[in-house]
Structure formats: C-alpha cells, structure tokens
Design a protein around this motif. Structure first.
Motif, short mmCIF file in Angstrom:
data_model
loop_
_atom_site.label_atom_id
_atom_site.label_comp_id
_atom_site.label_asym_id
_atom_site.label_seq_id
_atom_site.Cartn_x
_atom_site.Cartn_y
_atom_site.Cartn_z
N LYS B 388 3.30 -29.11 11.28
CA LYS B 388 3.78 -29.33 9.91
C LYS B 388 2.76 -30.21 9.17
O LYS B 388 2.41 -29.94 8.02
N LEU B 389 2.31 -31.27 9.84
CA LEU B 389 1.33 -32.15 9.21
C LEU B 389 0.04 -31.40 8.92
O LEU B 389 -0.59 -31.60 7.87
N ARG B 390 -0.36 -30.55 9.83
CA ARG B 390 -1.56 -29.74 9.60
C ARG B 390 -1.37 -28.85 8.37
O ARG B 390 -2.25 -28.76 7.52
N ASP B 391 -0.21 -28.20 8.29
CA ASP B 391 0.05 -27.33 7.14
C ASP B 391 0.03 -28.13 5.84
O ASP B 391 -0.51 -27.67 4.83
N LEU B 392 0.64 -29.30 5.87
CA LEU B 392 0.65 -30.13 4.66
C LEU B 392 -0.76 -30.59 4.31
O LEU B 392 -1.14 -30.65 3.14
N GLY B 393 -1.53 -30.92 5.33
CA GLY B 393 -2.91 -31.34 5.07
C GLY B 393 -3.73 -30.22 4.46
O GLY B 393 -4.50 -30.43 3.52
N ARG B 394 -3.56 -29.03 4.99
CA ARG B 394 -4.29 -27.88 4.42
C ARG B 394 -3.91 -27.67 2.96
O ARG B 394 -4.76 -27.38 2.12
N TYR B 395 -2.62 -27.82 2.69
CA TYR B 395 -2.16 -27.66 1.31
C TYR B 395 -2.74 -28.75 0.42
O TYR B 395 -3.25 -28.48 -0.67
N ALA B 396 -2.66 -29.98 0.90
CA ALA B 396 -3.13 -31.11 0.10
C ALA B 396 -4.63 -31.02 -0.14
O ALA B 396 -5.14 -31.41 -1.18
N LEU B 397 -5.33 -30.50 0.85
CA LEU B 397 -6.78 -30.42 0.75
C LEU B 397 -7.22 -29.28 -0.16
O LEU B 397 -8.01 -29.46 -1.07
N SER B 398 -6.71 -28.10 0.12
CA SER B 398 -7.27 -26.96 -0.59
C SER B 398 -6.21 -26.07 -1.24
O SER B 398 -6.53 -24.98 -1.69
N GLY B 399 -4.98 -26.57 -1.31
CA GLY B 399 -3.97 -25.81 -2.04
C GLY B 399 -3.41 -24.62 -1.30
O GLY B 399 -2.59 -23.88 -1.83
N ARG B 400 -3.85 -24.45 -0.04
CA ARG B 400 -3.38 -23.31 0.77
C ARG B 400 -1.92 -23.51 1.14
O ARG B 400 -1.58 -24.50 1.78
N VAL B 401 -1.04 -22.60 0.79
CA VAL B 401 0.36 -22.73 1.24
C VAL B 401 0.47 -22.23 2.68
O VAL B 401 -0.37 -21.45 3.15
N PRO B 402 1.50 -22.68 3.40
CA PRO B 402 1.64 -22.26 4.80
C PRO B 402 1.81 -20.75 4.94
O PRO B 402 2.48 -20.11 4.12
#
Lengths: 408, 408, 408, 408
Positions: B388-402
């Motif tokens: 979950k933290l990885r998914d949130l980090g990806r989103y926060a970094l580059s806007g990628r949704v899970p």
C-alpha cells in the motif's frame, strides 16, 4: 468617534478589484515569492518589495467583512491562502497570516466602532498589521494616564513589526489600584512617537518574518485604541483569537511540508540518480524510494484533512458570535490542536527526511532545500508540542477541553 | 428467468420495518454483541446466535437499493455500521461487512436480472452471504459443461462461509479453448450439492469469522449464476469491488482501534492506580499518561477522517455508474489506501500500546483486552501494508494510480 | 545456628556434577522446553514437569558461590542463561530467573550464617525458590512475637510461588513502637503452616509463571529467617537486588525478542510465499522484507550489547562488596535501565511487527506465534517504561542517578 | 626505489613527541576548534589555520605504524579521536578522519615499499592527505603511458582535497587491451602538474570539508604510485578500506549527536525557562523534558557501544593481515553497518529534536545550534541508509554478508 480613530481617514480610495478567487491570487503571489525565496532566505533582512507584492495582491483585506470593504472570506479560505504562500515562502506567509491574526483580534476583541474604523482604514489605506503581543514577555508596562495609558518597555518575538503600519500590543498594567497581573490589549500605529522597532531577529529560519524587539518609550495609548481593558474578562468568543493564531501556524507548517514534498518530488523526477546497488534504471523505480514517498505522503495528507476540518469548525464557532459557549470554543481548540500536532510532525519529518530520498548532491546551497527544515524548525517552537499532546490526552481521557490561554 | 433464479422466490414476505437510523441500530446491535464478546473470543467457533441477532436487526439489507426492497444506504453509512460493530466485536463486524461486500459484487458485476433476483431474494429470505473468492488461491477449477460449469477444488480463507446461505466464488477455467488464466466469478447457494464448508479456521484472532476452507466437489454452476464470465474484461466500475473490500477492512481496523481506546480509557478512569513514583494522586493526572493518550488519540482521529472521506469518494464513484473512469477509480483507490494504512497502524499501535497505560493488572484474562491486538493483528495481514505504501509513493511521485487488482 | 536453619540439613548429598558450560546446559534445557512450549502456553497451569527439568539440569545452583556448593557463576552468565531459556519459553525462564533473584536477595541482605545455611540447603536439597515480595502490595502485615513475627495478609503477583520450596516475602510491621512504614524482608518455607499459595494467575501471557496470590494466616516467622529487619537501613549494596531483578527482566524480554525473531526468520525461510505484486520469486528477495528484517535486527542487537554491558557492570559492583558506593550503584542502575528500555521495545516491536513479514497464514494457532507478543506484553508491564525514560533523562540532564527503589 | 618515492625524503626530521594519550590530545584540539566552530561554519571556506592546528597536534600520524615513525594506534583509538573532534567541529573531524582513511588505503593496498616510503614521508613531512577516490564518478580516465599512466578528467566530492599535500585517486583505464571497467587506485602529490583542485563545495553543511571537484589534465602517474593496478583483484583484506571509511563516518555522526546532545543539555541547564503551563519552577523538572532527554540519550548510547564494538572487530580483522577471510571481512561489515545506521539515526534525530527541548530562543544564530542538523544531514547522505538496512536484513535472514563495494 475618537480623534485617533478619525485619523484613520481614507487616503486611498481605490477599492480592491473584484477578486473572483482568492486562492488563485494566492497561488499567483506564491509563484512570485518563490522566484526569489532561496536568495532572500540566504540574505535575510526586511522583504520590503515582497510585502508590497502582498499588498498589491489585494489579499490583505481577505478576512475583513464585506461591510467594511473587505472580501469577507471565511477563515477556511484565509488558512488555505496561508498554506499556499507557505509552500513558496513561509516567512512571507507568516507576515500574511499574522496580519490577518491582528484583524481577527480587532473583530474578536474590538467594539463595533473599533472594528468599523480600524478595518475600514485597513481596507482604504491598505494597512499591513504586525504583532507585538507576546503574552509571555511581560516587560511592557502600561501606566494609566488621563485619557488612556502610557506604554513603556520592550516586547520580544514581535513578528511582522518591522515595516508594519499598525501593531497589536499587549501590556501589563502597573497601577497600584489594579490587579498587578492584569494585561490590556491594544492597537497602535507603528509610527506612533516612542515606538521603536528593532530589526534584530537572527534566528536560523523564518528569516524574513520582520520579527524583533519592539521598544516602547513613553508611548501614548488613548483609550479608544484599547481592544481589551485590563480588568475585562475574556469571553469564549474573544479567546478564539488564540485558535486563529494556532491554526495559522498549522497551515504554515503544512505549507512548508507541502513545499518540501514537492521540491523533493520534482528533484527525484528530474535529477535523482538510482543508487548503484538498487538494480533499477530510474530513481523513481527504487522500491525504497517509493515506500518512503508513501510514508511522507501519509504524513501530509491527514494533516491537511484535519486542518481543513478544524478551519470549518473555527468558522462555525465564529459565526455563532457571542453565543458560542466555552465548550464549543474548547472543541474548536481540540480540533486545532489535533491538526497542529500533525502539521508540526509533517513539517519537521518531511523537511528532514526528504534528503534520504535525494542524495548528497541535493545538499548544494543552490537548491536551498535546507530552508524547509530551518523554517519548520524555528516556527514549530512557538509553543511546545508536548503540551498540545497533554491537552489532547486530557480531552481524550476525560473530555476536558483545553483551558483558554494565548497558546491553547 | 433462469430456473435457478426462479427458485429465489419470496419465502418470507415481511419487508424490513422502516429503519429511521441504521447507525442507531448498529450501536444497539454492537452493545448486544459486546455483552458476550470476551467469552466468545475465548471459545471461538460458530456464532450462530449472534448471526441471528444481526439478521434480526434488519441491517443485512442496508446496502441493497430501495428498488429491491433494501434500505439503499450509501457505502458511507455501511462503513460506519461496520466500524460501530467492530468496536464491540470485530469478528462479527467482519461477517457483516463481508456480507455487504458480496452484495456489492452482485451490484458491480451482475446483470440487471441477477441484481434484481439475488438482491430481492436477499431481502425477502433474509439471506446471509459468505465469501469464497480468494483470488490468490487458484485451486478451484471450473470446467465448462452444457449449461454452465462444474466446480472442483478448494478455496481457503473463505470468511463467512460457515453458516452462510449463499457464497460468492471465484474459479479458474481449465477448458482447452480458453485462456488458462481466466477466472470466473459466480454465486452459489451454500447448500448446493457438492459444496462442503469446513470450519477449520484456527487463527489466534478474529476467531468467530466463520472462515475456513470451502471444498467444491462436482458442483454444478448454471450460467445464470455467473456474475463475471471467464473472458470478460473488468471495467473501472467492476473493479471498485476491491475498494469496497479494502474500505470494509479499513473501518474494521478503525473499529478495533476505537474499541481498544475506549476500553483503555474506561479502565484508566475507573480502575487504574497512579504509579508510586509519579507524585500524583490519580492515574489520570500522570503527565506521561496524558501525553500517551494524546498520542493514541492522534493515531485514531486522522484515520477516521480519512476513512470517511474515502467512503464519500467511493460513493461518488459508484454513483457515476459505468461512466466512472479508470482515473477516477484510481483516485478512490488512493483515498482508500491512505485511510487503510492509517487504520492499520492505529489498530496495531493502540491495541499494543494501550497496556503501557494500564499496568500489569489489566492483563487479567477476565478483561479480554488482548483480543484487540489479536484481532487487529490477524486481520491487518489481509494484504501487506508495505505494498500500500509503495502504491501511495508511486502515486505521490508520479501520479500513477494503483493497478486494479483484488487488493488495490 | 537457629533451629529453623538447622532444619535445612542436607537431604540429598549428591553434589552437582561438574558443569563445563552452563550456557550449553541452558541451550539444551531450552530445546526441551521448546518442544512443548506452544501447547503449555495454550493450556496454562502449573508446569510441574518442566520445573523438574530445570531442577535436573543443575542450573538452579548457578548463581550460588562455590564455597556453598554452587557453580559460582557471575550474573553475566546467569543473565545469559535466562535469555537463552526465554527464547524458548519465557514463563519458565521467569521461574528460573526469579529463583536466582531470591538467591541474590539472600546474598545481598542475609548474614553470613543465613547465606551459608540457606544457600547450602538450596544446593543440597535442590530447592526451587519463589517470590512473595511485591513491595507495592502492603497487605501482608508482620506482628512482633516473642522470637520473631507473625505474618498475616495476602501478597499478589507472587511469581514462582506455586510449586516453590521456599519463598522470599516482604511484610509491613504494624507494631506500635515502630515506624508504621517499615518493611521486613524474610524467607519462609512454602510448606510452613499458614502459607497458602493460590494458583489464580490468569493473565493472557506468561501463563506458566506459577504466579498468584499468597495468603499468610498466622504464619510464624522466626527472627533467624529475617533477612532485613524493619528498621534496617538499606545499603548501596543491598539495593543492588532491584538491579538484579530489572536485569533478569531485561534478559527475559531480550530472549522473547530473539525467539520471535528466529521464529519469524525460520518461517520466512521455510514457508513464506512472495506477495503476488512483489515481482520476486522468493519471499526472502522481497526488498521490503529485507528492509524490515534489517530494522527488527537493529531493534535486538543494540539491546543485547547493552544488556551484556550492564551485566558486567552489575558484576563489578557486586564484587566490590560493601565498598560499593551509592554513585556506583546508581551507575549500574542507569546501565540496566538503558538496556531494559531497549529490550522492552525490542520485545514488543518484534513480537508484533514480525507478522507483517509472515502474512495471514502465520496466524494459525498451530504456530503459536502470538505467544511472543502476549508474553512480552504481560511481562513488560512490571513497571512503567516511561519512568525509566524519566530516570534516564534526569541522569542525562544533570547526572542524577536513580533513587534506589524496588523498581530502580 | 622509484624516483618519485625518493622525493619523499625527510624534510623535517623532528619526530613527533611522545604522546601519552592521543585522546587527551584530541580533546584539547577539539576545544580549540570549538572556539571558532560557529563562525567558521557561517563563513565556510578553507580552514587553513585549523588544519595547521591539527597538523601541530601530532595526530596526523596516529594511525601510522610505529615502524614508520607513527604512533601505531589501533583503529579503535583513531575512531575515538574522530568522534571527539566531531563533537566540536564535524567538518574538521572529517578532514582528520579522511586523512587517516588515505593512510589506511596505503596500508591495505600498497606494497611494502609504498607503505614504507609514503608513510615515512607522511611522518617526516607532516603530510595531510586528501581524497579523490569517489568510485561512483567515473569521469577520470587513466591512459597507459611508457612508465605509468596519464590521468585526465574530473573527480567530484573530493573531501579534503583543498589544501592537501597528497591525494588518493581512482581512475578508469580506457586502454583497448584492458577491461573497460577496470579502475586503478593511486596516490599523487596535490601539487603535481595538471592537478587542479577546485574549492567549489557549496553544501549547506559540513562546509569546511575542503571538498570539491579535482580536475586532472594530463597528469603523469608513475607506476610506483599505483596502489592497486587496474586488473588486480581486490582481496578480503584490501576491501576492509571501505569499512574504515564507513566507520569513520559512523563516528563522525556520533560525534555530531554527542555534540548536539551536550549543547542542548547545557542550554537546558543554564538558559531554558519552564513552559508556563508546566507547573514547575525549573525547566529541568518538566516531566516531558526529562522524558525526551531520556529518549535522546537512548538514541546515542547504543550507537556508541556498537561503534566501539565494530572498531574492535575491525582491528581484529586487520590484525589478521592477508589471512582474513571474506566471511570475517563480511562480519566486520555487518558490525559497522549496524553501528552506522544507529549513528545516522542518532545524529539526525537529536540534531532536529533537540529544539523541542530548548524553545524558540535557542534558534538565534548566535548559538549556531542548527549546524548540528545541517552537518549531520549533509554527511549522512554519503550512501543511502535504506541499503544498509537491506544488507542487514539479508544478513539477519539468511546469513549473507554484504558484497564488498566501496560502500559496504
């Protein structure tokens, strides 16, 4: 109308242009501040030009009711504007926020006449307000005089005083016939004879907050400028001022946290290199980087929700006017304290931990990334976070709301 | 209408009485579950009586649209009910929440006919639904047969299966003419010939979740009961089911956190003694106790705000129907993930740290205070918080949704 | 020699066989305890058979000086043995550790005659000692009688009392001619008339610690068995007993932390499956798994170094005999407190977080992995960690060593 | 003996005076550095005078074997000296530590002749060594020439290069007949023709580390100065150099942590005021202050024990000479990594959290308290802490020691 208040006559009749979206204005202003924020942080000193940018934006009248010529924005909006500015420049955001805090004081303590004259003057003359209220520094004394008081002494941590037009000031009354512990709260023009603002703020962060010691030497304070008389009991409503102050700080910390987060993210996206042992080609694919960004994100997001929620509660309490109860005021204080502790943590943690994600090259002074921590570190010391946690614990345990003080 | 669906004819015509406030009902139900929660946690096994209490409360039809005879509550309300029940008994709250998850599946995957027949039947027959969908356990195979499929195999972690009326099931299609990796999702009556539910759940927490292995032995599955065919592409809308599931868990964790917090607080108020070296007369005046309660409070409060915010986003997305975009679905997933990580942490931290505040006497089994940690610990392992933290980090970094999966 | 002490005549003349390596013996004993630890944790009750395994190991005489027939091991060795046993079974490790704590009490408080007779008897009769000393429970009163005292009352949290041969007991003297607050410390045979040990310990962890309430009904206590008389001032040396106690707990927590770590590691190596979204084929290659193991490892390692360091300091202080100063005693207390806080944290964090690494299947009761948290959680409540941190803070700030109490 | 090495003839025959206690010398030196540390941190630039203080202290020869005229101190002592200096001035401590790192490189890579000539010269000429080894910056190329190589290119992050006498340098060999990835390690006099040291370090911390880019323009490198030839396989022994480097950083971080702790403590003792809501008369009696000092203390203490333990392990490994195995080298790397992570955390946390204890007045630039965080923050980015945790996790999980790299 007292003579002093009459002097607050319009000198500038241009009313603020219709502002359709104050937050868009704030964003625009923030961008302009950002352009020079790093070098101004380095140089310190008085941000004369940037104060004029704020003044020119029209946002100084944001919190002033429409009946006095302001935009009549609610505190939720003012707080959002503080946050936006703090992303770019938390020192100037502080000047902006504390200007509105003084306006809040006038609205919460002042008589109708005082509100009308002072707020109208603020609109017409585009006044910028500063703070000389530090309640823990009791060195400024007020001596009763025929038509008011004489102020003598010094007041430390007076943010926004340098370059201000008017100041809010607190002073302790030393007359023999009064409670030795009684304080008054008043306003004075910064140019009033005997007021000397010393630009001696030398903290390692929030460097351009125009803070310093304000010296009062035989300063005449007419009764008409006294917002709260020495013996006057505080009301649930008037003590909401400290919640306005605390929530401004909350949003300032959040702005720093968001600014730091965005700076880190942009650097990672644009400049960061993968660690040689990571096995990935692009820094953003490093699992530890993603995980850490997830954690930092979770430090900001809840704080934002709590801050917005607290602002709505503050607005609701203020809308109740004198009918607001001590309990309702206390619930606002709890909501603000919750948001403030989270914002405090977010600002400190993100501004320090962001570097783990960026690597050594990001410590070059040309990026100015250390200013986020320095600004957060200096400002979050306004009042101890441990006592906020204590207050929250007392509330959570036995429902006791915080005792109203200038800090809670 | 298929013959199977025709069998779902009304057997009980009494419609649910007008429920003015489902959360009041949930609170009432929670209190009744609380009365025996400690001893039932100790005994484990099938909570037959308590399932009937839930059924009798009328809350089994809470999420069913009014057009099918349900209360048509939004998910925000259903989630709130899950949270209320979990404060008292998180195992039964799970049965309740996962029942509604199956109903969500019918609404998100099913045809209009399937929705009408299955949901109407659920209202009229007061059906209790269980889960046999575990997408990581691919041992249940579906073989194409003339008018449907034959199911064979086993499905683990089937919560709510023991004592259920109907099950949602996933199965992997093994026919040669299909993609070997294709899964179908369907519903089956638990009493269908060949379905064997094994009450073999033996985890150290969430003991009465009626979970276990479901065995399928030549189970006939008519096409009419297939909600999602093997080759059928998932839509943004249908994949919202995993967000319903994740948000149910979020609220379950929050209910545990709140239940633990309240149990600790009550104990401190009523039974705790001050530590001899504290210098205070009453445990609630110990500064460290107050400070710790403040910290625990701050673990719960933001999670509650985020969970409620996520529920509102989920409702908004579901209201869009088929028009919901992948991006919008992704934003919901982000909001749910944020809330879930905070709820996870809150439940684990409070249920473990509460004891620092209570002292050794509070570990007596008669209080049952360890069940909060055991329940939280078992249930929070549904899927790893690090991803979950990885998914949130990806989103926060580059806007990628899970990426939509059964877990994100 | 008093008649009571004369009764401690040898009943068993076989001296302990030459033990070349007590830690090898402890490891061997630990393995035997491990074989049944999960089922005994589930069953609770009195571990009669396992107490006999300990007795048979010869390790009950480990801390007894060679001159009295023991192995004369230093405390560093005894603590290591406690830690080894606690990896397998922290309840039995507690019985073992607290047995040696009673022997420490005899050596630190007792006269030379008391030491000789009681320790020799312990060697010859293979006595197992229990504890009834709880200084916060002042319900046991001692009334002066011709040749000693009469004990009446009850003593809670008496670990190791069930199945013990002898007990150390504290009692408050109620005679009119004495300080009402004065306590005596004495030893009594558990089978002494009027001593009733109640096996009523029902905590959710450390279930087989043979703890409970000890009732004293007109128990005759001859002066010869009084180790510390009511008025007798504690010396720096005698108050080292609380440091022996605290360090036993420290090593017990560390043993739990290590046992939990090893159980997790073995499970990960042998049974864990990679998460489907991890992209790795083997669970041990998951970067988040590796990172978390690194963090847990860093929770244990420093605590081990500090505990060993504190044990060496304790040994050094004890070797000084009566010459040990209050300052030196205080420095030992600081070292022990440092180690204890770290061990406390390690045990709680590892035993709760290990599950994030293992996944839901590891919560099956057949693994018994929850016992680590339950055992750590119950035992770490012996005295509040916040007051240890306060004591350390006081020391770090102003050099003040902790005030000697039964807990510091 | 090569002509270059012959040039290293004694120019100064005074041997270092008998140093009875190098750590006393270091403490004395530290005090002298402390006197100007705050202003030099502010000014940045090259600490010419302070380098001479170090040189005059005689400590530059601390790690040089007695047979070459040095004090022959073990690494445990050198590390302690680094730590002592870093308490006062972590930039100068870095210059000192990295000087010894270059000497370690000569001892670990160099031939007997190289060791003798270079180390003897270092003693006699009081040479100060700098670093131009950055293995991640591969822009410096070496081209084979008749009697050695020609160096061209640039090397970043070359700490200690400004004002150095000699440099260690790494370069990548670009000749066609060699492995394109092969690097050589060599030494060169800083004044060698073609070597240009650029004083362009502009990080916000560790400002006086004399770091910068070193440019090589047709620099002649005779074979005699090559410590490790391009094709030469690293040995377990030679790769211990990275552990020397990592342990120097560890002790540098620890020195910062200790310096920050002591600065905070002194301020609290001498200047801090109690918070008005605390109810205590003296800041040191505030329970939250005591508790926080306890926590910060526990951040430093274990790291010190681990660092000292790692230094002893490093010394033991080095004493084994070429007999040291890859496994033994790996165990040292684990011990160093453990200590480094703890020291990293201690330095960052204490230098940031200390302010919560001091209050706003402590942010005045005249105290210079922010330098601890800035120094720690910049230096701890040398290599990512997450990869240390990963390495430790791998070791803890499966016993794998870290792969020898310049960072592990």
């Amino acid at each position: 109308m007292s003579s002093i208040l009459q002097q607050l006559r319009p000198q500038d009749d241009t009313t603020t242009a219709a502002l359709t979206d104050p937050l868009a204005l704030a964003a625009d202003l923030g961008e302009r501040l950002a352009a020079t924020a790093i070098e101004r942080d380095r140089a310190g000193g008085h941000p004369k030009h940037e104060r004029e940018l704020i003044r020119a934006s029209g946002l100084l009248t944001l919190s002033i009711p429409a009946e006095f010529g302001g935009q009549g924005a609610d505190w939720t909006t003012v707080m959002a504007a503080v946050r936006i500015l703090a992303r770019s420049d938390s020192a100037l955001a502080h000047l902006f926020g504390f200007h509105h805090l003084q306006l809040a004081g006038i609205q919460l303590y002042g008589t109708e006449l005082q509100q009308r004259s002072l707020l109208t003057a603020t609109v017409r003359q585009k006044l910028f307000w500063g703070n000389a209220l530090n309640p823990l520094d009791k060195r400024t004394r007020a001596t009763a005089s025929p038509a008011g008081y004489i102020l003598d002494g010094v007041k430390s941590f007076s943010s926004g005083s340098v370059g201000s037009d008017w100041l809010t000031v607190s002073a302790w009354v030393s007359g023999a016939d009064r409670d030795a512990d009684a304080a008054l709260i008043a306003v004075v023009p910064t140019e009033q004879a005997g007021v000397h603002v010393e630009a001696d703020w030398d903290a390692f962060g929030q460097r351009q907050t125009d803070s310093g010691n304000v010296h009062f030497e035989k300063v005449y304070l007419p009764t008409a400028l006294v917002l709260q008389a020495p013996g006057q009991a505080a009301t649930a409503r008037s003590t909401l001022r400290s919640q306005v102050a605390q929530l401004i700080m909350t949003n300032l910390y959040l702005g720093i946290a968001q600014g730091a987060f965005e700076a880190a993210r942009d650097y990672t996206l644009e400049q960061a290199r993968p660690w040689f042992a990571s096995g990935v080609d692009d820094a953003i694919d490093d699992p530890f980087t993603q995980h850490r960004y997830g954690q930092l994100w979770l430090a900001v997001r809840p704080a934002v929700l709590l801050a917005d929620d607290a602002a709505r509660q503050l607005d609701a309490a203020i809308r109740k006017g004198d009918a607001v109860t001590a309990r309702e005021r206390g619930e606002v204080a709890v909501a603000v304290a919750e948001a403030k502790v989270l914002a405090h943590r977010a600002a400190i943690e993100i501004s320090s931990q962001m570097f783990e994600l960026l690597g050594a090259r990001a410590t070059s002074s040309r990026f100015g990334f250390d200013r986020f921590w320095r600004n957060a570190r200096v400002h979050t010391l306004h009042d101890p976070v441990d006592y906020k946690l204590r207050d929250l614990g007392r509330y959570a345990l036995s429902g006791r709301v915080p005792v109203p003080t200038p800090y809670s």
